[in-house]
Design an enzyme around this catalytic site. Structure first.
Site, PDB file in Angstrom:
ATOM      1  N   GLU A 144       0.895  -1.160   0.000  1.00  0.00           N
ATOM      2  CA  GLU A 144       0.000   0.000   0.000  1.00  0.00           C
ATOM      3  C   GLU A 144       0.923   1.197   0.000  1.00  0.00           C
ATOM      4  OE1 GLU A 144      -1.234   2.892   0.733  1.00  0.00           O
ATOM      5  OE2 GLU A 144      -2.773   2.679   2.272  1.00  0.00           O
ATOM      6  N   GLU A 153       4.439   8.400  -4.175  1.00  0.00           N
ATOM      7  CA  GLU A 153       5.245   7.916  -3.049  1.00  0.00           C
ATOM      8  C   GLU A 153       6.274   6.884  -3.494  1.00  0.00           C
ATOM      9  OE1 GLU A 153       2.643   6.802   0.226  1.00  0.00           O
ATOM     10  OE2 GLU A 153       2.037   8.902   0.447  1.00  0.00           O
TER      11      GLU A 153
HETATM   12  N1  SAH Z   1       0.780  -1.159   4.989  1.00  0.00           N
HETATM   13  C1  SAH Z   1       0.263  -0.233   5.980  1.00  0.00           C
HETATM   14  C2  SAH Z   1       0.921   1.121   5.917  1.00  0.00           C
HETATM   15  C3  SAH Z   1       0.884   1.820   4.585  1.00  0.00           C
HETATM   16  S1  SAH Z   1       1.666   3.397   4.586  1.00  0.00           S
HETATM   17  C4  SAH Z   1      -1.235  -0.150   5.845  1.00  0.00           C
HETATM   18  O1  SAH Z   1      -1.737  -0.463   4.767  1.00  0.00           O
HETATM   19  O2  SAH Z   1      -1.932   0.257   6.789  1.00  0.00           O
HETATM   20  C5  SAH Z   1       3.088   3.106   3.632  1.00  0.00           C
HETATM   21  C6  SAH Z   1       4.309   2.751   4.468  1.00  0.00           C
HETATM   22  O3  SAH Z   1       5.301   2.297   3.581  1.00  0.00           O
HETATM   23  C7  SAH Z   1       4.932   3.894   5.210  1.00  0.00           C
HETATM   24  O4  SAH Z   1       5.069   3.506   6.550  1.00  0.00           O
HETATM   25  C8  SAH Z   1       6.316   4.103   4.560  1.00  0.00           C
HETATM   26  O5  SAH Z   1       7.298   4.467   5.504  1.00  0.00           O
HETATM   27  C9  SAH Z   1       6.585   2.754   3.984  1.00  0.00           C
HETATM   28  N2  SAH Z   1       7.402   2.640   2.735  1.00  0.00           N
HETATM   29  C10 SAH Z   1       7.180   3.282   1.573  1.00  0.00           C
HETATM   30  N3  SAH Z   1       8.011   2.847   0.611  1.00  0.00           N
HETATM   31  C11 SAH Z   1       8.787   1.893   1.177  1.00  0.00           C
HETATM   32  C12 SAH Z   1       9.830   1.058   0.673  1.00  0.00           C
HETATM   33  N4  SAH Z   1      10.195   1.101  -0.606  1.00  0.00           N
HETATM   34  N5  SAH Z   1      10.415   0.200   1.538  1.00  0.00           N
HETATM   35  C13 SAH Z   1      10.022   0.139   2.825  1.00  0.00           C
HETATM   36  N6  SAH Z   1       9.033   0.890   3.348  1.00  0.00           N
HETATM   37  C14 SAH Z   1       8.410   1.763   2.535  1.00  0.00           C
END
Ligand code: SAH
Length: 693
Positions: A144, A153
């Site tokens: 996500e 993002e």
């Molecule tokens: N999966 C959770 C949070 C989603 S928010 C849910 O669905 O509730 C997205 C998260 O991904 C954030 O905490 C951000 O820090 C992390 N993130 C984004 N890109 C990333 C990457 N390439 N590797 C590791 N973490 C990542």
């Protein structure tokens, strides 16, 4: 580790050195994060769970072990869903350390420690192999990583890397695919966020028209996405010129390419008009069949009853480089260009003699470079500021009040960033007009506007901090009229524009003794409200789809209480409907005819709750009293109706102070009251407040 960060105080303008511990950024990020909003997004959570269950089943049906890679696990939610759905093992990757730590705790609390391994790394750093972070490649990819623009993002490079190094060929992906939709519209309101309209001024010697610089005509603006709650845009504020069309899709179960590219669709306008804006949103299919669909479609596309409110995913407004008149039924091509992180749009007319059949390959020139402002206006003014400057009603108030105070011998100094007031003052007959850039902050060069109106030698721009203003800057004249909107680009909260008062104090020695100051005063107003939805972003979640996420709630609460100073936060309330539970109350006044006093300004009192509802918080805003009888509000535009519906200034952010506990008022015979204490520290420019319910 401690670091000292220098910054200009937005209200007082003075330089301060703040000692920032390592924790500071963490707390800021957590406190203002979207995690709570995501956990409250029922529609998203339910559909992810369905998609994950279906993916695990498909893998199990093939007789394989289900090995999940969850990139960006946050609270660990999606991995816990996968483990509950029967996955054999999950690798939960999270780059943000405080979140990774929280995920470990949450996973443990929910009893999944043996099935989920939290890895605090960026996914591109993750290794696979017997000694690696992952024992083997995963066959289910769950993520996500989307923002309102889908790819902002970094979802594309993350997927590209994951397919190359972290997952098996033919893996299952949840979501399976994302699709971006667009609709071409005409909208004076939204166009006013990109282009400056001519300003009409009735001057002594006839009507004057202030024209925007010609370079603005074809300027593509800035690349940053304009994301808004499109569901708050009434249908009377735009006119669709095309049907909703699919712009492009990304299949996340196959290798993904992140390199820049473009997509093109043919459009036939359903109506003639001026093509100005491309509205866009996306949906995600959680499974290959498309049965589990989570969409951001706005109200006119999707029945209102099915709308899920969320703030972490909204809709996008893209501005075409120039306005294009289009005719119903003609052939147009809309091109979406994208790089790794952003999207922009272009509209072309089909050339004559061209027909559909040989239109497969678009010419190489359709993909223009990412928008870069050439006219400088988009660097000086952001989108809400464009809207404000284009607000004719507002301009009229300033013209009326300037006309009241200006005389033919007026020496006028304007203190406000990127303001049109100096030009108005000149046309309304001031003898001499100077414009003081806010100096210590960003330069407020607006000379391109003066040039396009041949006023470069009529209005003198003084690039100096107010306290460094010298008589020579003013040709040894004293200022008889001091004006400001006031507006400063460094303002985040409504009262930050009180910088005008500090600047006014700093230039005191240059003012004539009976100087006119416009606005003559300002006032701070406050009202208790119940939000329709905004409360969710700061409200604890407890459990989410059966998983205990209280650790996350506690963490957010900790960060909000960091430094024990709860603060108000800026939100543009036209996007976030609320109901007033009290009358608006004027709480503080600031007299600009005098200098900033040495002592604090404080007030306390109570407001009655007049309506039934939940008191989520207080909204605060500023009003500027230009003259004795002309005021402009940056908050409430008119008194709310008997139901408590409010209309907010559409160009400004208001301050929202969320109460830590919500009270439900039943209001029959015995009205409840909220008591408040508000203190404006004139030394620091800070407003501290305390509410008791
Ligand atoms: N999966 C959770 C949070 C989603 S928010 C849910 O669905 O509730 C997205 C998260 O991904 C954030 O905490 C951000 O820090 C992390 N993130 C984004 N890109 C990333 C990457 N390439 N590797 C590791 N973490 C990542």
């Amino acid at each position: 580790m401690k670091t000292f960060c220098g910054r200009a105080n937005p209200t007082t303008g003075s330089m301060e050195w703040l000692e920032e511990g390592e924790d500071y950024d963490y707390h800021q990020e957590i406190a203002r994060s979207r995690y709570a909003d995501m956990l409250h997004d029922k529609d998203r959570n339910v559909k992810y769970y369905q998609g994950i269950r279906a993916a695990v089943s498909r893998v199990k049906e093939r007789g394989e072990k289900a090995i999940v890679l969850d990139i960006g696990t946050g609270t660990g939610l999606l991995s816990m869903m996968a483990a509950s759905a029967g996955a054999d093992f999950c690798y939960a990757i999270e780059v943000f350390k405080p979140m990774a730590n929280a995920a470990v705790k949450i996973v443990e609390k929910n009893g999944f420690s043996d099935k989920i391994k939290v890895i605090n790394k960026h996914s591109t750093e993750v290794t696979v192999g017997p000694d690696g972070d992952m024992q083997c490649r995963a066959n289910i990819l769950v993520t996500e990583l989307f923002d309102t623009e889908l790819i902002g993002e970094g979802a594309l490079p993350t997927y590209e890397h994951a397919h190359k190094f972290l997952v098996q060929e033919g893996c299952e992906a949840v979501p399976h695919r994302a699709t971006v939709y667009v609709q071409l519209v005409e909208s004076r309101r939204m166009w006013s966020w990109k282009k400056l309209f001519p300003v009409h001024v009735e001057a002594e010697d006839g009507e004057k028209v202030l024209v925007p610089p010609s370079e603005m005509e074809n300027c593509p603006g800035v690349p940053s996405v304009c994301d808004i709650q499109l569901n708050q845009m009434p249908s009377s504020d735009f006119s669709p010129l095309s049907d909703v069309v699919t712009m492009f899709s990304v299949d996340f179960s196959k290798p993904v390419q992140s390199a820049s590219t473009y997509y093109r669709v043919q459009l036939e306008p359903v109506k003639s008009g001026k093509a100005q804006i491309v509205l866009s949103w996306w949906d995600i299919d959680m499974d290959p069949s498309g049965m589990i669909n989570c969409t951001m479609a706005p109200y006119w596309v999707k029945p209102t009853s099915a709308l899920q409110w969320r703030d972490h995913w909204m809709q996008c407004v893209y501005f075409l480089p120039r306005e294009e008149p289009v005719v119903q039924g003609e052939k147009l091509y809309l091109t979406a260009c994208r790089d790794e992180y952003s999207v922009w749009y272009n509209l072309q007319r089909a050339r004559e003699g061209e027909n559909k059949a040989d239109k497969e390959e678009p010419e190489a020139d359709v993909c223009v470079e990412s928008p870069v402002c050439r006219c400088r206006a988009h660097l000086l003014w952001n989108r809400p500021r464009f809207g404000e400057l284009n607000d004719q009603n507002r301009t009229r108030q300033y013209i009326r009040s300037l006309r009241k105070v200006l005389k033919t011998d007026s020496v006028c100094l304007c203190i406000s960033d990127g303001s049109l007031l100096p030009v108005l003052a000149h046309y309304l007959g001031a003898k001499q007009v100077c414009h003081l850039g806010s100096g210590c902050m960003q330069p407020s060069r607006i000379d391109f506007y003066h040039r396009s109106n041949h006023l470069e030698d009529k209005i003198k721009i003084i690039e100096a901090r107010p306290e460094l203003l010298k008589p020579s800057h003013l040709e040894d004249k004293k200022i008889s009229v001091l004006v400001g909107e006031p507006f400063f680009t460094t303002s985040l909260l409504p009262w930050h524009n009180l910088y005008f008062w500090y600047a006014r104090t700093a230039v005191s020695t240059h003012l004539v003794s009976n100087v006119t100051v416009l606005p003559q005063s300002a006032s701070l107003h406050m009202m208790i409200v119940e939000f329709q939805d905004l409360w969710r972003i700061r409200s604890p979640c407890g459990t989410c789809e059966g998983f205990d996420v209280q650790t996350m709630d506690d963490m957010i609460k900790d960060s909000l209480n960091f430094r024990e100073s709860k603060e108000a936060e800026p939100h543009p309330l036209w996007e976030y409907p609320c109901k007033s539970l009290s009358d608006p109350q004027q709480v503080l006044t600031f007299d600009f005819t005098k200098t900033v006093p040495q002592h604090c300004l404080s007030t306390q009192g109570s407001v009655k709750l007049l309506r039934k509802g939940k008191s989520h918080g207080a909204v605060l805003w500023m009003e500027y009293h230009l003259t004795a009888d002309i005021s402009v509000s940056t908050g409430l535009m008119q008194l709310s109706n008997e139901k408590g519906n409010c209309e907010w200034n559409p160009h400004c952010k208001q301050a929202v102070y969320f109460f830590s506990s919500v009270i439900e008022s039943e209001i029959q015979s015995d009205p409840t009251a909220v008591t408040y204490a508000i203190n404006f520290d004139t030394k620091t420019g800070e407003i501290a407040m305390d509410f008791k319910l």
